[in-house]
Design a protein around this motif. Structure first.
Motif, PDB file in Angstrom:
ATOM      1  N   ILE A 118      44.894  42.522  39.541  1.00  0.00           N
ATOM      2  CA  ILE A 118      43.508  42.043  39.616  1.00  0.00           C
ATOM      3  C   ILE A 118      43.421  40.524  39.484  1.00  0.00           C
ATOM      4  O   ILE A 118      42.332  39.962  39.489  1.00  0.00           O
ATOM      5  N   ASN A 123      48.299  32.429  40.056  1.00  0.00           N
ATOM      6  CA  ASN A 123      48.326  32.224  38.603  1.00  0.00           C
ATOM      7  C   ASN A 123      49.747  32.042  38.068  1.00  0.00           C
ATOM      8  O   ASN A 123      50.685  32.656  38.565  1.00  0.00           O
ATOM      9  N   PHE A 270      38.223  33.928  36.247  1.00  0.00           N
ATOM     10  CA  PHE A 270      37.421  33.005  37.036  1.00  0.00           C
ATOM     11  C   PHE A 270      37.630  33.188  38.529  1.00  0.00           C
ATOM     12  O   PHE A 270      38.717  33.576  38.982  1.00  0.00           O
TER      13      PHE A 270
ATOM     14  N   ALA B   2      42.828  31.423  34.467  1.00  0.00           N
ATOM     15  CA  ALA B   2      43.178  32.712  35.060  1.00  0.00           C
ATOM     16  C   ALA B   2      42.205  33.037  36.177  1.00  0.00           C
ATOM     17  O   ALA B   2      41.010  33.189  35.946  1.00  0.00           O
ATOM     18  N   LEU B   3      42.716  33.135  37.394  1.00  0.00           N
ATOM     19  CA  LEU B   3      41.864  33.395  38.556  1.00  0.00           C
ATOM     20  C   LEU B   3      41.962  34.861  38.951  1.00  0.00           C
ATOM     21  O   LEU B   3      43.040  35.455  38.887  1.00  0.00           O
ATOM     22  N   ILE B   4      40.830  35.408  39.349  1.00  0.00           N
ATOM     23  CA  ILE B   4      40.840  36.814  39.751  1.00  0.00           C
ATOM     24  C   ILE B   4      41.305  36.956  41.199  1.00  0.00           C
ATOM     25  O   ILE B   4      41.301  36.002  41.969  1.00  0.00           O
ATOM     26  N   ASN B   5      41.706  38.163  41.531  1.00  0.00           N
ATOM     27  CA  ASN B   5      42.029  38.529  42.910  1.00  0.00           C
ATOM     28  C   ASN B   5      40.707  38.687  43.654  1.00  0.00           C
ATOM     29  O   ASN B   5      40.036  39.711  43.528  1.00  0.00           O
ATOM     30  N   GLU B   6      40.335  37.678  44.405  1.00  0.00           N
ATOM     31  CA  GLU B   6      38.994  37.691  45.024  1.00  0.00           C
ATOM     32  C   GLU B   6      38.862  38.680  46.172  1.00  0.00           C
ATOM     33  O   GLU B   6      37.755  38.923  46.662  1.00  0.00           O
ATOM     34  N   TYR B   8      39.013  41.669  45.748  1.00  0.00           N
ATOM     35  CA  TYR B   8      38.182  42.732  45.177  1.00  0.00           C
ATOM     36  C   TYR B   8      36.696  42.500  45.456  1.00  0.00           C
ATOM     37  O   TYR B   8      35.930  43.450  45.528  1.00  0.00           O
ATOM     38  N   LEU B   9      36.324  41.243  45.603  1.00  0.00           N
ATOM     39  CA  LEU B   9      34.908  40.943  45.817  1.00  0.00           C
ATOM     40  C   LEU B   9      34.451  41.291  47.237  1.00  0.00           C
ATOM     41  O   LEU B   9      33.266  41.370  47.510  1.00  0.00           O
ATOM     42  N   LEU B  11      35.134  44.178  48.520  1.00  0.00           N
ATOM     43  CA  LEU B  11      34.889  45.623  48.529  1.00  0.00           C
ATOM     44  C   LEU B  11      33.403  45.919  48.513  1.00  0.00           C
ATOM     45  O   LEU B  11      32.617  45.199  47.891  1.00  0.00           O
ATOM     46  N   MET B 141      41.809  45.376  48.793  1.00  0.00           N
ATOM     47  CA  MET B 141      42.241  44.796  47.515  1.00  0.00           C
ATOM     48  C   MET B 141      43.514  43.969  47.653  1.00  0.00           C
ATOM     49  O   MET B 141      43.717  42.987  46.940  1.00  0.00           O
TER      50      MET B 141
END
Lengths: 411, 411
Positions: A118, A123, A270, B2-6, B8-9, B11, B141
């Motif tokens: 996720i 990172n 973020f 910490a960056l998110i796996n974008e 997912y956004l 979806l 994803m």
């Protein structure tokens, strides 16, 4: 043309246990009558507690009748188990959680391995050295690292050395890192971090907007007052930490498979443009999309861990293993070896005598005492010169092992 | 930071079942005495077969004693189950497999979701429309797609339309694709591909060096001779196809969780520089690194499926569901509706009358007959104008549903 994920090709072979097996086989071949004692394994040996067995049978019976049969359950786990976890594992520590902050799974290995998904590939990951290999390998597979180097490290990973000099307590990284894996009590070193130690990490994470991935699989073995049972005992941790727990070592579920991961809704990572985003929502999406929950029968068994009988029975088993740990620790110390761990964890981490390397000590221990342990170098370059023994054997063979070490090991 | 796996956004919300629940709740609120029959769910209702129950109890008992207790098992599954699968599911079809070509898992959803990990992100994915959402979402994803578009499709995905005009048999893609997801018998349409149909796909995959990800979760429901039970019945498939199977629908394991994936060692994908690489080795590495196996107890239960009693019992249950399917199919046809599926699968896919859209028909069916089904549009844009009913209910309510449809549905 279907192309493979070439990050997999960067992985090193799972050399450690294969090499151990090879050396043991060769030794047995030359010494067919040797009675080998295995103190290398990280697997439990005691059977499931009676309270768990009873509840597993009850749940199996429910699956036999249409009225009580259970089909698909919630991917995140049944509330009857989640609520027990919150009430009995967290509330007594002063930690409150909502029931959608706990995710039941089939194992901490799965959760620890999958959680990195996720996060963005870019990172930077920090791990200790030595380390449980899953933290590293799953990030290699995801392309979050460079290539393996001659020094035994991967490029683009921040390694935090743990050795006798720093009491196996990793220093805060000098570089800025984004994802920090901590295992407390630690596998393989058996050592732990105190509340004061952990506070530094939580503060670092807050300052650097990093996430701590806190593996507490050995929490049930903690004996000392100043070692926290959950990272959420530390102020601020609920904003920066995810906690992995398991029934594998606390209740002998290594072959029964149940664990859980706590993702407080206040833990934020973020987006590229600097907006906060809750990890809880991402993990929930990951689990509901790629996982269908733990067997109902198994979740019922896990819930029995929290009954009064279950609690007493699993504590007795843990006490048994920890008595083994004491026997090993004291035995090794009595012949002058330097020993770490074994107090808050079922792992004993010893300094090899006379500066011997880990694999030479493996061979020496095997040939002189017919005992199999695990060379520290197998857990990372900083494990060189150390050696792991485990307390999961039965009492008789643990005692016999110590007699042999005292009488036959030539130091 | 910490960056998110974008990815997912990108979806879309899991709108379908939430929207169904909302509409049903609203209807119940206005009609508190309505006796609602649910023919929308894909979950089984019959309890586990007695042979399975007995073996689950036996395995639980083994976990109670140190002599028979099982800790960590092989991540790939126990040989006692793998060998039964090979002997009874594959050898009778003329398909030979080695025991390290079958991987036991906790569910086809997990395996289908995780399998894409071992491929490069750049690969082009082909899915049918309508489709089981897991194929698509897990690729979103992983960043293997672009963004969601106004037409209900994601960019960079090849959609293969399935509708009454092509008998729900996808055409070969005009573009070159690398990963092809096929579900046979199909969820949601209930239709199937014949040996002749599948041969075209295997040939396409060979020509284009593509991989077929073949989801055969409903294989046990096949009744017709010309529908293959395994893709490996097709010549050449062992070089290009991975097959997913599950005990969920064949033996009622939706809440008991056991499945398996077949990855023949001859299935090759490619490195960037054109060398072949076996998927078996990659999947083995993925599973041993991120998974710790299915509970021993559950694997024993799954093995009981293959005993003579187990085989008879699960066949009786499947016959029960397929008799429901026949009742539904004939009932719908008797009032002039156009019906697909229901012959080799427990799903009935009907064309909504008078060109009505899926959600309008959902509301109509609910208000006029108090029956809940699933709007086809929820499975993709090409599902618009279709509607799914399932055969997993009990006989009484299935029969009652058809009486209501015949007497109360205004067409």
């Amino acid at each position: 043309m279907a192309l493979i994920n070439e990050n997999y090709l960067k992985l090193q072979g799972s050399y450690l246990f294969a090499e151990i097996a090879k050396r043991v086989a060769s030794f047995k071949n030359e010494n067919p009558n040797a009675n080998i004692i295995r103190l290398g394994i990280g697997d439990v040996t005691k059977p499931l507690a009676p309270a768990i067995i009873e509840e597993l049978h009850n749940a199996v019976d429910e699956m036999a009748s249409a009225e009580t049969f259970r089909g698909y359950g919630p991917e995140q786990g049944y509330k009857f188990l989640i609520q027990k976890i919150i009430d009995m594992d967290y509330n007594p520590l002063g930690v409150s959680l909502e029931d959608d902050e706990v995710f039941i799974s089939d194992g901490s290995k799965s959760d620890v391995g999958n959680f990195q998904e996720i996060f963005q590939t870019a990172n930077t990951v920090a791990i200790t050295d030595p380390v449980y290999p899953v933290y590293l390998d799953t990030n290699v597979m995801a392309g979050r690292t460079g290539y393996y180097k001659a020094d035994g490290h991967f490029d683009n990973v921040v390694y935090m050395e743990c050795n006798a000099e720093n009491q196996f307590k990793p220093d805060l990284p000098k570089e800025k890192v984004d994802l920090i894996y901590l295992c407390v009590p630690n596998n393989p070193t058996g050592t732990a971090l105190t509340r004061t130690d952990l506070k530094k990490w939580v503060d670092y994470a807050k300052e650097n907007q990093a996430i701590i991935l806190y593996d507490a699989a050995y929490e049930a073995y903690i004996q000392e007052e100043d070692i926290p049972h959950s990272i959420y005992e530390i102020e601020g941790a609920k904003d920066v930490a995810v906690e992995f727990r398991s029934f594998s070592k606390s209740a002998g579920f290594t072959g029964t498979r149940c664990a859980f991961t706590v993702v407080p809704k206040s833990v934020m990572a973020f987006t590229q443009d600097g907006k906060t985003y809750p990890l809880n929502a991402l993990w929930n999406r990951r689990q509901t999309t790629k996982f269908n929950g733990v067997p109902y029968i198994i979740q019922r068994g896990a819930a029995a861990v929290y009954s009064p009988e279950g609690q007493k029975q699993i504590r007795d088993i843990i006490a048994y293993y920890m008595a083994n740990a004491k026997i090993i620790t004291e035995g090794l110390q009595s012949i002058g070896l330097q020993v770490f761990g074994g107090v808050n964890a079922p792992y004993i981490w010893l300094k090899t005598p006379n500066g011997m390397d880990s694999w030479s000590f493996f061979d020496k221990l095997l040939s002189e005492t017919h005992i199999v342990g695990t060379p520290g170098a197998g857990f990372g370059p900083s494990g060189e010169g150390y050696f792991r023994l485990t307390a999961f054997g039965n009492r008789e063979s643990t005692e016999e092992a110590i007699v042999r070490i005292k009488t036959k090991l030539i130091i």
